[in-house]
Design an enzyme around this catalytic site. Structure first.
Site, PDB file in Angstrom:
ATOM      1  N   ARG A   1       0.235  -4.338   3.302  1.00 57.36           N
ATOM      2  CA  ARG A   1       1.666  -4.003   3.424  1.00 57.36           C
ATOM      3  C   ARG A   1       1.844  -2.817   4.386  1.00 57.36           C
ATOM      4  O   ARG A   1       2.744  -2.813   5.212  1.00 57.36           O
ATOM      5  CB  ARG A   1       2.260  -3.635   2.067  1.00 57.36           C
ATOM      6  CG  ARG A   1       2.062  -4.680   0.965  1.00 57.36           C
ATOM      7  CD  ARG A   1       3.043  -5.823   1.025  1.00 57.36           C
ATOM      8  NE  ARG A   1       2.853  -6.695  -0.120  1.00 57.36           N
ATOM      9  CZ  ARG A   1       2.118  -7.820  -0.099  1.00 57.36           C
ATOM     10  NH1 ARG A   1       1.569  -8.248   1.016  1.00 57.36           N
ATOM     11  NH2 ARG A   1       1.977  -8.542  -1.197  1.00 57.36           N
TER      12      ARG A   1
ATOM     13  N   GLU B   1       1.197 -13.994 -16.793  1.00 59.72           N
ATOM     14  CA  GLU B   1       1.588 -14.469 -15.456  1.00 59.72           C
ATOM     15  C   GLU B   1       0.692 -15.584 -14.947  1.00 59.72           C
ATOM     16  O   GLU B   1      -0.348 -15.335 -14.356  1.00 59.72           O
ATOM     17  CB  GLU B   1       1.578 -13.304 -14.447  1.00 59.72           C
ATOM     18  CG  GLU B   1       1.969 -13.758 -13.040  1.00 59.72           C
ATOM     19  CD  GLU B   1       2.016 -12.642 -12.006  1.00 59.72           C
ATOM     20  OE1 GLU B   1       1.676 -11.499 -12.344  1.00 59.72           O
ATOM     21  OE2 GLU B   1       2.392 -12.925 -10.861  1.00 59.72           O
TER      22      GLU B   1
ATOM     23  N   LYS C   1       5.801 -14.348 -16.892  1.00 62.30           N
ATOM     24  CA  LYS C   1       6.089 -14.137 -15.463  1.00 62.30           C
ATOM     25  C   LYS C   1       5.603 -15.341 -14.675  1.00 62.30           C
ATOM     26  O   LYS C   1       4.439 -15.405 -14.269  1.00 62.30           O
ATOM     27  CB  LYS C   1       5.400 -12.855 -14.986  1.00 62.30           C
ATOM     28  CG  LYS C   1       5.552 -12.592 -13.489  1.00 62.30           C
ATOM     29  CD  LYS C   1       5.220 -11.162 -13.125  1.00 62.30           C
ATOM     30  CE  LYS C   1       5.237 -10.979 -11.618  1.00 62.30           C
ATOM     31  NZ  LYS C   1       5.170  -9.567 -11.219  1.00 62.30           N
TER      32      LYS C   1
ATOM     33  N   SER D   1       8.256 -13.237  -6.963  1.00 65.91           N
ATOM     34  CA  SER D   1       8.932 -13.777  -5.778  1.00 65.91           C
ATOM     35  C   SER D   1       7.988 -14.644  -4.953  1.00 65.91           C
ATOM     36  O   SER D   1       8.460 -15.552  -4.254  1.00 65.91           O
ATOM     37  CB  SER D   1       9.576 -12.671  -4.944  1.00 65.91           C
ATOM     38  OG  SER D   1       8.656 -11.699  -4.520  1.00 65.91           O
ATOM     39  N   GLY D   2       6.710 -14.372  -4.988  1.00 64.22           N
ATOM     40  CA  GLY D   2       5.699 -15.302  -4.475  1.00 64.22           C
ATOM     41  C   GLY D   2       5.737 -15.650  -2.995  1.00 64.22           C
ATOM     42  O   GLY D   2       5.160 -16.655  -2.610  1.00 64.22           O
ATOM     43  N   GLY D   3       6.447 -14.871  -2.189  1.00 67.71           N
ATOM     44  CA  GLY D   3       6.510 -15.179  -0.763  1.00 67.71           C
ATOM     45  C   GLY D   3       7.888 -15.643  -0.323  1.00 67.71           C
ATOM     46  O   GLY D   3       8.105 -15.927   0.859  1.00 67.71           O
TER      47      GLY D   3
ATOM     48  N   SER E   1      10.617  -9.947 -11.666  1.00 70.14           N
ATOM     49  CA  SER E   1       9.521  -8.979 -11.597  1.00 70.14           C
ATOM     50  C   SER E   1       8.966  -9.125 -10.193  1.00 70.14           C
ATOM     51  O   SER E   1       7.898  -9.703  -9.992  1.00 70.14           O
ATOM     52  CB  SER E   1       8.453  -9.289 -12.652  1.00 70.14           C
ATOM     53  OG  SER E   1       7.354  -8.408 -12.518  1.00 70.14           O
TER      54      SER E   1
ATOM     55  N   ARG F   1       7.180  -8.142  -3.379  1.00 68.15           N
ATOM     56  CA  ARG F   1       7.655  -8.213  -1.987  1.00 68.15           C
ATOM     57  C   ARG F   1       9.167  -8.305  -1.879  1.00 68.15           C
ATOM     58  O   ARG F   1       9.780  -7.683  -1.011  1.00 68.15           O
ATOM     59  CB  ARG F   1       7.003  -9.411  -1.281  1.00 68.15           C
ATOM     60  CG  ARG F   1       5.563  -9.173  -0.934  1.00 68.15           C
ATOM     61  CD  ARG F   1       4.830 -10.456  -0.658  1.00 68.15           C
ATOM     62  NE  ARG F   1       4.512 -11.200  -1.878  1.00 68.15           N
ATOM     63  CZ  ARG F   1       3.846 -12.347  -1.912  1.00 68.15           C
ATOM     64  NH1 ARG F   1       3.442 -12.882  -0.778  1.00 68.15           N
ATOM     65  NH2 ARG F   1       3.579 -12.931  -3.056  1.00 68.15           N
TER      66      ARG F   1
HETATM   67  P1  13P Z   1       5.643 -10.903  -5.588  1.00 67.51           P
HETATM   68  O1  13P Z   1       7.033 -10.814  -6.132  1.00 67.51           O
HETATM   69  O2  13P Z   1       5.471 -10.210  -4.255  1.00 67.51           O
HETATM   70  O3  13P Z   1       5.087 -12.302  -5.626  1.00 67.51           O
HETATM   71  O4  13P Z   1       4.716 -10.023  -6.544  1.00 67.51           O
HETATM   72  C1  13P Z   1       4.906 -10.097  -7.882  1.00 67.51           C
HETATM   73  C2  13P Z   1       3.629  -9.872  -8.555  1.00 67.51           C
HETATM   74  O5  13P Z   1       3.467  -8.922  -9.270  1.00 67.51           O
HETATM   75  C3  13P Z   1       2.565 -10.869  -8.365  1.00 67.51           C
HETATM   76  O6  13P Z   1       1.576 -10.663  -9.312  1.00 67.51           O
END
Ligand code: 13P
Length: 340
Positions: A33, A177, A219, A261-263, A288, A291
């Site tokens: 990042r 998660e 999550k 958010s996953g990308g 949660s 990015r």
């Molecule tokens: P993102 O929202 O960037 O995918 O990260 C969330 C997260 O904690 C992934 O483990």
């Protein structure tokens, strides 16, 4: 009935349309990042940047919990207050990432299994003494040719359940998660199918280990088309597929579902969350994000302390937009008109 601390904590994190800031990037991930804004990833730069986020005025209006990394939970603000204490003093609950990463799953080519169970009981005890009241463990499920296999989903679900049981024993709310990655070229329906299988297996494992479902948060990924799929689903399609999937496999006892958010881009993640909440379900449906809460703030900061205030405004704006999405009240116009 006696107050159950795990239930209270889980509910408090997602109360009043609040969500979670995932600021638990590992040293390797935060370097990526920082590379993107040409900033050196030193321990001090990481501390400064995270302090900037955590001291953003009004953070407590939209953020109920922050996930920290091992280094961060041991760091302090300029005035010597630990960052965990600083958050807690604003009513923002500190959490901690406790897995040690997703590694190649032996015997399962192309698939990952998450490690970190060894010694976890002692680590949780220490993290609790450092202020953590919730934790995170991320399992990664990959879509591809012939994968995910049932064996890989099972191994990840089993680890999630063992982690969650250790957390609840320690008085820490586990965030469970299981992330189905969105990087492949799969359709929305394929993501629905894999997410359903993954969540079904995960809740089987949680049930088997007698987890208290009211004392944890889920999550998951949203059900989306893979990044490489020619036919990209709309927000409405994503929302319908996601809520439909969860209705089949996520017990109503779970107090909150906090999406990663996953990308997805920042605004996409907000728009999809808003569409999901226009349908709704028996759980709080919140966020949660890593990015999708930090991308613009990171750019606004660009490593220059003189930009700290501007970066904080960008961050709290994003958090506020997502909080409005949890209420199902976000509109695209608000991106321009709502000031922080
Ligand atoms: P993102 O929202 O960037 O995918 O990260 C969330 C997260 O904690 C992934 O483990």
């Amino acid at each position: 009935m006696a107050v159950n601390e795990l239930h209270e904590t889980a509910r408090a994190i997602v109360a009043d349309h609040k969500g979670i800031l995932a600021a638990d990037e590992s040293t390797g991930t935060i370097k990526k990042r920082f590379d993107s804004i040409d900033v050196e990833s030193t321990e001090e730069n990481r501390r400064f940047y995270r302090q900037l986020l955590f001291t953003a005025p009004g953070i407590e209006d939209s953020i109920g919990g922050v996930i920290l990394y091992d280094e961060t939970i041991r760091q302090s603000a300029d005035d010597g207050t630990s960052l965990a204490e600083l958050l807690a003093s604003k009513g923002v609950i500190p959490g901690i990432k406790v897995d040690t990463g997703a590694h190649d799953h032996a015997g399962y080519p192309g698939e990952k299994v998450t490690e970190g169970l060894d010694g976890l009981r002692a680590r949780l005890e220490e993290y609790r003494s450092l202020g953590a009241r919730f934790a995170k463990w991320r399992a990664v499920i990959t879509i591809g040719d012939g994968i995910p296999t049932d064996g890989n989903i099972h191994a990840n679900a089993h680890a999630l359940a063992r982690y969650a049981a250790l957390c609840q024993e320690a008085g820490i709310v586990p965030i469970v998660e299981p992330e189905v990655l969105m990087d492949a070229d799969n359709t929305l329906d394929e993501c629905w199918e894999v997410t359903t299988r993954t969540l079904h297996e995960t809740f089987d494992a949680l049930y088997e280990d007698a987890l208290d479902l009211q004392g944890l948060l889920l999550k998951p990924n949203m059900v989306v088309s893979g990044k490489g799929c020619a036919q990209q689903a709309t927000s409405e399609e994503i929302a319908h597929a996601t809520v439909n999937c969860f209705q089949g496999v996520v017990p109503a006892a779970v107090p909150g579902i906090v999406f990663l958010s996953g990308g997805q881009s920042e605004v996409q993640a907000t728009e999809n969350l808003n569409a999901i909440n226009q349908i709704g379900g028996p759980w709080v449906l919140s966020y949660s994000y890593g990015r999708a809460l930090q991308a613009s703030a990171l750019e606004a900061w660009a490593g220059d302390p003189a930009n700290a205030e501007a970066a904080q405004e960008v961050f709290t704006h994003r958090a506020r937009m997502n909080s409005l999405a949890v209420a199902g009240e976000w509109t695209a116009e608000m991106e321009q008109t709502v000031t922080v």
